[in-house]
Design a protein around this motif. Structure first.
Motif, short mmCIF file in Angstrom:
data_model
loop_
_atom_site.label_atom_id
_atom_site.label_comp_id
_atom_site.label_asym_id
_atom_site.label_seq_id
_atom_site.Cartn_x
_atom_site.Cartn_y
_atom_site.Cartn_z
N TRP A 191 6.35 8.48 -3.61
CA TRP A 191 5.91 9.78 -4.12
C TRP A 191 6.83 10.30 -5.21
O TRP A 191 6.40 11.10 -6.05
CB TRP A 191 5.82 10.78 -2.97
CG TRP A 191 4.81 10.39 -1.94
CD1 TRP A 191 5.04 9.81 -0.74
CD2 TRP A 191 3.38 10.51 -2.07
NE1 TRP A 191 3.85 9.55 -0.08
CE2 TRP A 191 2.81 9.99 -0.87
CE3 TRP A 191 2.53 11.01 -3.06
CZ2 TRP A 191 1.45 9.96 -0.65
CZ3 TRP A 191 1.16 10.98 -2.84
CH2 TRP A 191 0.63 10.46 -1.65
N ASP A 193 3.17 0.71 -10.16
CA ASP A 193 1.95 0.90 -10.93
C ASP A 193 1.69 2.39 -11.14
O ASP A 193 2.52 3.23 -10.82
CB ASP A 193 0.76 0.20 -10.25
CG ASP A 193 0.47 0.77 -8.87
OD1 ASP A 193 1.05 1.81 -8.50
OD2 ASP A 193 -0.34 0.16 -8.15
N GLU A 194 0.51 2.72 -11.67
CA GLU A 194 0.23 4.12 -12.01
C GLU A 194 0.13 5.02 -10.79
O GLU A 194 0.24 6.24 -10.91
CB GLU A 194 -1.06 4.21 -12.83
CG GLU A 194 -2.34 3.86 -12.07
CD GLU A 194 -2.63 2.38 -12.06
OE1 GLU A 194 -3.74 2.00 -11.66
OE2 GLU A 194 -1.74 1.59 -12.46
N THR A 195 -0.08 4.45 -9.62
CA THR A 195 -0.16 5.27 -8.40
C THR A 195 1.14 5.25 -7.59
O THR A 195 1.16 5.73 -6.45
CB THR A 195 -1.31 4.77 -7.51
OG1 THR A 195 -1.07 3.39 -7.14
CG2 THR A 195 -2.65 4.89 -8.23
N GLY A 196 2.20 4.68 -8.13
CA GLY A 196 3.49 4.67 -7.46
C GLY A 196 3.67 3.57 -6.44
O GLY A 196 4.63 3.59 -5.66
N ARG A 197 2.78 2.58 -6.42
CA ARG A 197 2.92 1.47 -5.47
C ARG A 197 3.81 0.38 -6.07
O ARG A 197 3.79 0.13 -7.28
CB ARG A 197 1.55 0.91 -5.12
CG ARG A 197 0.70 1.86 -4.31
CD ARG A 197 -0.69 1.30 -4.06
NE ARG A 197 -1.43 1.10 -5.31
CZ ARG A 197 -2.69 0.67 -5.37
NH1 ARG A 197 -3.33 0.38 -4.26
NH2 ARG A 197 -3.28 0.53 -6.53
N GLU A 231 0.80 -1.22 0.00
CA GLU A 231 0.00 0.00 0.00
C GLU A 231 0.84 1.27 0.00
O GLU A 231 0.30 2.37 -0.18
CB GLU A 231 -0.93 0.02 1.22
CG GLU A 231 -1.90 -1.15 1.29
CD GLU A 231 -2.80 -1.07 2.50
OE1 GLU A 231 -3.11 0.05 2.95
OE2 GLU A 231 -3.18 -2.13 3.03
N GLN A 250 -5.34 -4.40 -14.22
CA GLN A 250 -4.66 -3.10 -14.19
C GLN A 250 -3.56 -3.03 -15.24
O GLN A 250 -3.39 -2.00 -15.90
CB GLN A 250 -4.09 -2.85 -12.80
CG GLN A 250 -5.14 -2.70 -11.71
CD GLN A 250 -4.53 -2.59 -10.32
OE1 GLN A 250 -3.31 -2.63 -10.17
NE2 GLN A 250 -5.37 -2.46 -9.32
N GLU A 306 -9.58 -3.01 -3.59
CA GLU A 306 -8.49 -2.25 -2.98
C GLU A 306 -8.74 -2.09 -1.47
O GLU A 306 -9.89 -1.97 -1.05
CB GLU A 306 -8.36 -0.89 -3.63
CG GLU A 306 -7.97 -0.94 -5.10
CD GLU A 306 -6.51 -1.34 -5.31
OE1 GLU A 306 -5.77 -1.47 -4.29
OE2 GLU A 306 -6.11 -1.54 -6.45
N VAL A 340 3.13 4.24 -1.15
CA VAL A 340 3.31 4.99 -2.39
C VAL A 340 4.70 5.62 -2.41
O VAL A 340 5.11 6.28 -1.45
CB VAL A 340 2.24 6.09 -2.54
CG1 VAL A 340 2.49 6.91 -3.80
CG2 VAL A 340 0.85 5.46 -2.57
N LEU A 377 5.32 8.89 -8.41
CA LEU A 377 3.89 9.06 -8.63
C LEU A 377 3.66 9.78 -9.96
O LEU A 377 4.17 10.88 -10.19
CB LEU A 377 3.27 9.87 -7.49
CG LEU A 377 1.75 10.12 -7.59
CD1 LEU A 377 0.99 8.81 -7.56
CD2 LEU A 377 1.29 11.03 -6.45
N GLY A 378 2.92 9.15 -10.83
CA GLY A 378 2.65 9.71 -12.15
C GLY A 378 3.80 9.56 -13.13
O GLY A 378 3.73 10.09 -14.24
#
Length: 307
Positions: free
Chosen positions: A69, A92-96, A65, A265, A254, A67, A72-73
């Motif tokens: 930062w 992944d797309e959220t930085g996890r 869970e 995903q 999630e 991230v 991120l992106g």
């Protein structure tokens, strides 16, 4: 001494090694399983996947869970697999961290497959053995109930359950439990019908052994070969079923994840980044092939026609 010599001479005349004269049926099945190259090659592969799901979280500093930062992106630019930032499978797309999420997805998918197989073994074996041994109207009533349940479109029912009562792990287990034992019950019932008139069962009845004892002490142990083989083939079926539901977005939610959810995903970004789809799909495919090869090897090893 004379008896031992006679047994050895008999083994020699039969063309068998002297050490094989005391081999049990399970030992014979084990040796035939070892000779199956595909099954034996699949055992360490499956063991690796189980160890990865159990202890993989200790190989990375990132949680499923957490991230990053800084990424991120940035999944399309700097979010690929890297040993420097210890994102071994990328993000992944959220930085996890995808490695940590693949570990968790492997754990959940394997758990769902094993629970489905366990429910099938316990409920299906008990239900089928009772129906087959008791027979008569009880057998007809119990099997008609199975036929009615098998005629229900369970994909629609499961989707309806998840929509009405909420998309949760509990409802997913309930839906899988509703379908996992039906085929097992029919298979066990058919095998029980062929065993109920054998000599050892008739001897137990003649000595006054009760029906429950006959079923669970005499019938069920002789069905273990069929049950084990079908259970090993049922685990990948349950994993595929759960992955399909999660791929539709109705399964694991999630912050939890599974192979199906990760593949879903990754499929959205497969045109630009391959690791998001490649790593979960690799574990999913390898595990299914290993389970199918092991199940096929057990089927050949426990086949009484090959003894």
């Amino acid at each position: 001494m004379f008896a031992q010599k006679t047994m050895a001479e008999t083994a020699d005349l039969a063309g068998l090694p002297a050490g094989d004269k005391g081999r049990s049926l399970w030992q014979d099945a084990g040796q035939r399983f070892v000779r199956n190259k595909a099954a034996m090659a699949s055992v360490p592969v499956l063991l690796f996947v189980v160890l990865f799901a159990s202890f993989g979280q200790f190989l990375t500093p990132w949680s499923n869970e957490e991230v990053d930062w800084s990424l991120l992106g940035q999944v399309y630019e700097e979010g690929g697999p890297s040993w420097e930032n210890r994102h071994y499978f990328g993000v992944d797309e959220t930085g996890r961290d995808l490695f940590a999420r693949t570990v968790q997805g492997s754990r959940i998918s394997l758990m769902i497959g094993l629970i489905g197989a366990l429910v099938a073994v316990i409920v299906g074996t008990t239900y089928g053995a009772v129906a087959g041994y008791v027979g008569g109207r009880t057998d007809q009533l119990m099997m008609r109930l199975v036929d009615v349940l098998m005629s229900i479109p369970y994909m629609f029912v499961l989707i309806l359950l998840l929509v009405v009562f909420g998309r949760s792990m509990f409802m997913l287990f309930v839906g899988i439990g509703l379908i996992s034992w039906l085929d097992m019950a029919r298979i066990v019932r058919g095998q029980t019908l062929s065993l109920k008139n054998t000599e050892f069962v008739e001897a137990a009845v003649a000595t006054g052994v009760s029906t429950p004892v006959i079923i669970f002490r005499h019938i069920v142990p002789n069905l273990l070969g069929v049950v084990i083989v079908y259970a090993t083939l049922l685990v990948p079926s349950m994993i595929i079923f759960e992955s399909f539901i999660s791929f539709l977005g109705l399964g694991v939610q999630e912050p939890l994840t599974s192979w199906g959810a990760l593949i879903n995903q990754g499929a959205d970004h497969m045109r630009y980044v391959g690791w998001m789809l490649g790593f979960p799909l690799l574990f999913f495919t390898v595990t299914l092939f290993a389970l199918f090869f092991i199940g096929d090897g057990l089927r050949d090893a426990l086949d009484p026609k090959d003894r």
